[in-house]
Design a protein around this motif. Structure first.
Motif, PDB file in Angstrom:
ATOM      1  N   LEU A 332       4.798  -4.012  -3.854  1.00  0.00           N
ATOM      2  CA  LEU A 332       5.301  -5.291  -4.377  1.00  0.00           C
ATOM      3  C   LEU A 332       4.354  -6.431  -4.069  1.00  0.00           C
ATOM      4  N   ARG A 333       3.842  -6.473  -2.844  1.00  0.00           N
ATOM      5  CA  ARG A 333       2.927  -7.557  -2.475  1.00  0.00           C
ATOM      6  C   ARG A 333       1.620  -7.467  -3.256  1.00  0.00           C
ATOM      7  N   ALA A 334       1.178  -6.231  -3.501  1.00  0.00           N
ATOM      8  CA  ALA A 334      -0.077  -6.056  -4.241  1.00  0.00           C
ATOM      9  C   ALA A 334       0.054  -6.507  -5.691  1.00  0.00           C
ATOM     10  N   ALA A 335       1.282  -6.427  -6.225  1.00  0.00           N
ATOM     11  CA  ALA A 335       1.480  -6.819  -7.620  1.00  0.00           C
ATOM     12  C   ALA A 335       1.670  -8.317  -7.785  1.00  0.00           C
ATOM     13  N   SER A 336       1.781  -9.055  -6.666  1.00  0.00           N
ATOM     14  CA  SER A 336       2.070 -10.493  -6.723  1.00  0.00           C
ATOM     15  C   SER A 336       0.782 -11.305  -6.778  1.00  0.00           C
ATOM     16  N   VAL A 353      -2.113  -2.935   7.555  1.00  0.00           N
ATOM     17  CA  VAL A 353      -3.466  -2.586   7.089  1.00  0.00           C
ATOM     18  C   VAL A 353      -3.599  -1.079   6.912  1.00  0.00           C
ATOM     19  N   ALA A 354      -2.911  -0.294   7.766  1.00  0.00           N
ATOM     20  CA  ALA A 354      -2.998   1.167   7.654  1.00  0.00           C
ATOM     21  C   ALA A 354      -2.427   1.647   6.326  1.00  0.00           C
ATOM     22  N   VAL A 355      -1.303   1.068   5.924  1.00  0.00           N
ATOM     23  CA  VAL A 355      -0.703   1.435   4.637  1.00  0.00           C
ATOM     24  C   VAL A 355      -1.595   0.978   3.492  1.00  0.00           C
ATOM     25  N   GLU A 356      -2.095  -0.248   3.582  1.00  0.00           N
ATOM     26  CA  GLU A 356      -2.971  -0.768   2.527  1.00  0.00           C
ATOM     27  C   GLU A 356      -4.214   0.086   2.382  1.00  0.00           C
ATOM     28  N   LEU A 415      -6.077  -6.014  -4.124  1.00  0.00           N
ATOM     29  CA  LEU A 415      -5.424  -4.773  -3.703  1.00  0.00           C
ATOM     30  C   LEU A 415      -4.627  -4.166  -4.845  1.00  0.00           C
ATOM     31  N   GLY A 416      -3.935  -5.005  -5.595  1.00  0.00           N
ATOM     32  CA  GLY A 416      -3.159  -4.502  -6.725  1.00  0.00           C
ATOM     33  C   GLY A 416      -4.041  -3.854  -7.775  1.00  0.00           C
ATOM     34  N   SER A 417      -5.205  -4.450  -8.020  1.00  0.00           N
ATOM     35  CA  SER A 417      -6.133  -3.865  -9.000  1.00  0.00           C
ATOM     36  C   SER A 417      -6.616  -2.494  -8.545  1.00  0.00           C
ATOM     37  N   THR A 418      -6.894  -2.370  -7.247  1.00  0.00           N
ATOM     38  CA  THR A 418      -7.346  -1.081  -6.711  1.00  0.00           C
ATOM     39  C   THR A 418      -6.250  -0.028  -6.826  1.00  0.00           C
ATOM     40  N   ILE A 419      -5.028  -0.401  -6.432  1.00  0.00           N
ATOM     41  CA  ILE A 419      -3.912   0.553  -6.512  1.00  0.00           C
ATOM     42  C   ILE A 419      -3.666   0.954  -7.966  1.00  0.00           C
ATOM     43  N   SER A 420      -3.738  -0.004  -8.866  1.00  0.00           N
ATOM     44  CA  SER A 420      -3.519   0.283 -10.277  1.00  0.00           C
ATOM     45  C   SER A 420      -4.530   1.308 -10.790  1.00  0.00           C
TER      46      SER A 420
END
Length: 837
Positions: A332-336, A353-356, A415-420
């Motif tokens: 959710l935070r990455a999409a914001s 940071v570990a999850v990210e 971060l959201g772009s990377t996850i996407s």
């Protein structure tokens, strides 16, 4: 042991010990060991070995062989352990000086055969069988065997290593259970010698610095606490835990230790132990530390396990849930937007940071999300979850994941772009997210996101890039949320939103029913069936259905080239007919959708389709129609059932024939309820008066029901015969409620009686199916009420029932037969003496 077996046993033992004989099949040896296990279980006396000296001679002879085969040596080790399981036989074998040569220092450990994993496994199994009394424990502790067991914990064969670990668990629990427990709650120095040796080994391994030894001991401890659930274990398990707790805590803080996954499993098993019923104490502090220091992947199984426990403290429970939700929070935070704070959690347990970092990596992103989603689906399936799930935020996070996966969301944060990029077209994550999405439909507080949710689902249903398996999951989730939406609209008057969503769904469904991919057509039909089952009584659903092309397209798929699709089309058409044909006030639609047309098409499939799946689907639908009373008045139902019976009795698929019997059973029950309106009374065998029972019998004969039932008794597929017999037994209970059965010897004077006598003889021969036709046949008229009344009263249906319910190997695999087969295999008895089974 029977006299016959005792006479055969010396020859078998001699053959087993003879190296010139060909090796026996391992299955025979296992069956022989099973027989000895059953003998020793019921007889703990020494007479078994005293009265059968060939057994000790076999052990001696195998030990004397210079190079015994691994299979015979394995058999011997296991047999010795089984025989030594009672104290009296153990002492006898000790006097013969056999156990030391098998399990002591002078045993097979130094031989070439020890290199074979099956021999090492048999040694461990033999010791395990033997440890049922104190002398066996003393023997193992005094002969150096304990060191062998400790070594085998790290055996390259996982089967041997696991068996050695389970043996140590058994030895520790048995040795402590066998002693008085008065001093066990204070210090382990008062424990029995065997228990002290095992605990010392565990402690030394944990302090050794060897990763393999640490892991072995942690697995041993995990198995130990996992098997000690009773309160009788509480005292000594608490002492043991206090001895090792500091060492376990140090492992959590040392980054160099690689046993964290085993640590998580150990802590979960300890948490289930009765020792820690209190929600206070240092243990739960250690659990909290584990949730903080384990990696997100390692902490997940521990967290979901803790949430299932009844006695877990509430603060630990909340922390465990937070661990599971951290990846979803990160999504959710990455999409914001960078400056927004649209997360799911107020605070995290471990370093975000570990999850990210895991989500940023292509190799770990999908794995972490799939694990997290699987855990969340488990939690949502629990009836009583003792912590509140933030369902709205969780649903928002799931929608975000699905939008990342199909590329419909362009996040502003790096971060959201990377996850996407990591998740684009990731089928594993899509399927897992849709499973959780479907499970969330049971929750009642997600209504504010329904519009956005159906936008995401429709995007997946419409996209040509959606994988067929993902599409199937999307259909399933959509079906569940449509039911939720329908329940909501009926209470909140949101019918306009419901109607719009249903219209969009039917537009997509029309397209998918025409897909060139058969899996997609099949999933679409399954979705249509699921919707029809749940929503057929809803006005909006019926309107959208009838105004679309779905009915026509579905009926066209009855002729699909793929049999799975035809079967699904049959099921869909059958359920749709409850709206179009069998409703109290069926809608006015084209002639092709009338009842006669639909029934004729399905009957044609039942009689002509070359594949079994569509035919099974037809008989299942016909059964459903009959159960729901859709086949009309009694006369119409008779004709319908009669036609179905005459079709399925010759079907080559046993499941279709079995389905026909289920149809018959329902027909019998319903007809009985309609006609038998007076209390049951014994009925004369001569059917002359016009009683409800007599009319019932005539209905069954007109339907040709008895020919089908009696013919099915001799079906080559046993489930068919069993079901037919069950139905006949039920009919006899109706016509002969007081067990006033006919005397077979008194009925043969009449033609009907002679026919029934023929029927009974034929049934006993098991060849009825080859000896008559359903229309009347050789010796008995299955449409004659008098003959059928006599048959129900005279034939021993209970005896037939017992015969049909015997297993296929009811020619008992007796020990005598086994011993004879072994002797035949080594050529010591004539062929005609073999009792093969």
């Amino acid at each position: 042991m029977t006299r016959e077996c005792a006479a055969l046993l010396p020859g078998v033992c001699a053959a087993l010990a003879d190296p010139r004989q060909p090796g026996l099949d391992d299955t025979c040896l296992e069956k022989l060991l099973d027989w000895f296990r059953s003998l020793t279980w019921f007889d703990q006396t020494v007479e078994l070995v005293q009265d059968n000296p060939c057994l000790t001679e076999l052990l001696t002879s195998v030990l004397a062989l210079p190079d015994p085969s691994p299979s015979i040596l394995s058999f011997t080790l296991q047999l010795a352990g089984i025989l030594a399981s009672s104290e009296s036989r153990f002492q006898h074998l000790q006097q013969e000086k056999l156990l030391g040569r098998l399990f002591g220092q002078e045993g097979p450990r130094g031989s070439a055969a020890w290199e074979d994993a099956s021999v090492r496994s048999a040694w461990v199994k033999g010791v395990h069988s033997m440890v049922h009394h104190q002398p066996a424990l003393h023997f193992l502790c005094s002969t150096g065997s304990m060191e062998v067991i400790f070594t085998l914990q790290g055996d390259p064969s996982l089967f041997v290593a696991s068996a050695a670990s389970q043996l140590l668990v058994h030895m520790l629990t048995f040795s402590l259970e066998s002693e008085t427990t008065k001093a066990l709650s204070t210090k382990d120095c008062d424990w029995p010698v065997c228990a002290q040796m095992i605990v010392k080994h565990i402690e030394e391994s944990l302090q050794s610095g060897s990763a393999s030894h640490i892991e072995q001991s942690l697995k041993l401890l995990s198995s130990l606490f996992g098997s000690c659930f009773g309160s009788c274990y509480a005292a000594w398990t608490e002492v043991l835990w206090l001895d090792i707790a500091k060492q376990i805590e140090s492992f959590l803080l040392e980054e160099t230790v690689q046993a964290q996954p085993v640590l998580a499993n150990l802590l979960l098993n300890v948490a289930r132990s009765p020792v820690f019923c209190s929600t206070e104490g240092n243990f739960w502090t250690l659990v909290t530390s584990a949730l903080e220091h384990l990696t997100p992947v390692q902490a997940g199984p521990l967290a979901v396990g803790l949430l299932k426990l009844c006695k877990c403290p509430q603060d630990v429970r909340i922390q465990a849930l937070t661990v599971l939700l951290q990846p979803m929070d990160c999504i959710l935070r990455a999409a914001s937007q960078p400056l927004e704070c649209a997360g799911l959690l107020d605070e995290s347990v471990s370093d975000p940071v570990a999850v990210e970092s895991l989500l940023s990596s292509k190799t770990s992103c999908a794995g972490l999300l799939c694990q997290t989603l699987a855990h969340l689906e488990k939690l949502l399936s629990l009836k009583h979850l003792r912590v509140d799930l933030p369902c709205v935020s969780l649903l928002h996070s799931l929608m975000t994941i699905l939008q990342f996966c199909n590329g419909f969301l362009s996040p502003a944060s790096p971060l959201g772009s990377t996850i996407s990029r990591n998740l684009i077209n990731c089928f594993r994550v899509q399927k897992s997210a849709l499973d959780v999405l479907a499970a969330l439909s049971e929750k009642k507080d997600c209504d504010t996101l329904l519009g956005s949710l159906f936008d995401v689902l429709l995007a997946y249903l419409q996209s040509p890039n959606t994988n067929p398996t993902v599409l199937k999951k999307t259909f399933q989730a959509t079906s569940k949320w449509l039911v939720h939406l329908q329940e909501l609209s009926s209470s909140n008057s949101q019918w306009q939103q419901t109607e719009k969503i249903l219209e969009d769904v039917f537009v997509v469904l029309q397209k998918r029913l025409c897909s060139p991919c058969w899996e997609v057509r099949d999933s679409s039909l399954e979705f249509l069936t699921a919707m029809t089952k749940c929503l057929r009584d809803q006005k909006e659903f019926r309107q959208c259905l009838l105004s679309s092309e779905v009915l026509r397209l579905t009926e066209n798929l009855l002729e699909d080239p793929e049999s799975y699709v035809r079967a699904s089309a049959v099921t869909a058409v059958g359920h749709l007919a409850l709206i179009t044909c069998f409703a109290p006030e069926p809608p006015v639609i084209g002639n092709q959708y009338n009842k006669e047309s639909i029934v004729a098409k399905l009957q044609e499939i039942l009689s002509t389709d070359s594949e079994g799946f569509p035919r099974r689907a037809v008989i299942s639908i016909f059964t459903k129609w009959l159960r729901e009373g859709c086949t009309g008045q009694l006369a119409d139902t008779e004709q319908f059932v009669s036609r179905v019976i005459q079709t399925v009795e010759h079907d080559l698929d046993w499941e279709v024939r079995l389905g026909g019997l289920e149809l018959v059973e329902i027909f019998c029950s319903q007809t009985t309820c309609q006609l038998a309106q007076c209390p049951y009374a014994p009925v004369s065998s001569a059917v002359t008066s016009s009683t409800p029972q007599n009319e019932l019998l005539r209905v069954f004969c007109r339907t040709k029901l008895f020919g089908f039932l009696f013919g099915s008794l001799c079906d080559c597929d046993k489930p068919v015969g069993q079901r037919a017999c069950d139905v006949l037994v039920g009919l006899r209970a109706h016509f002969y409620p007081m067990s006033n059965l006919e005397n077979p010897q008194e009925i043969e004077d009449s033609p009907a009686g002679r026919g029934v006598a023929w029927l009974q003889r034929t049934l006993r021969q098991g060849s009825l199916a080859q000896n008559f036709t359903m229309d009347g046949g050789d010796g008995v008229d299955f449409q004659d009420p008098e003959s059928m009344m006599l048959a129900l009263g005279a034939i021993d249906l209970l005896e037939l029932h017992d015969e049909l319910n015997k297993s296929s190997d009811h020619m008992e695999e007796s020990p005598q037969s086994l011993l004879q087969d072994i002797l035949a295999a080594v050529g010591t008895i004539e062929d005609n003496e073999v009792d093969c089974y």
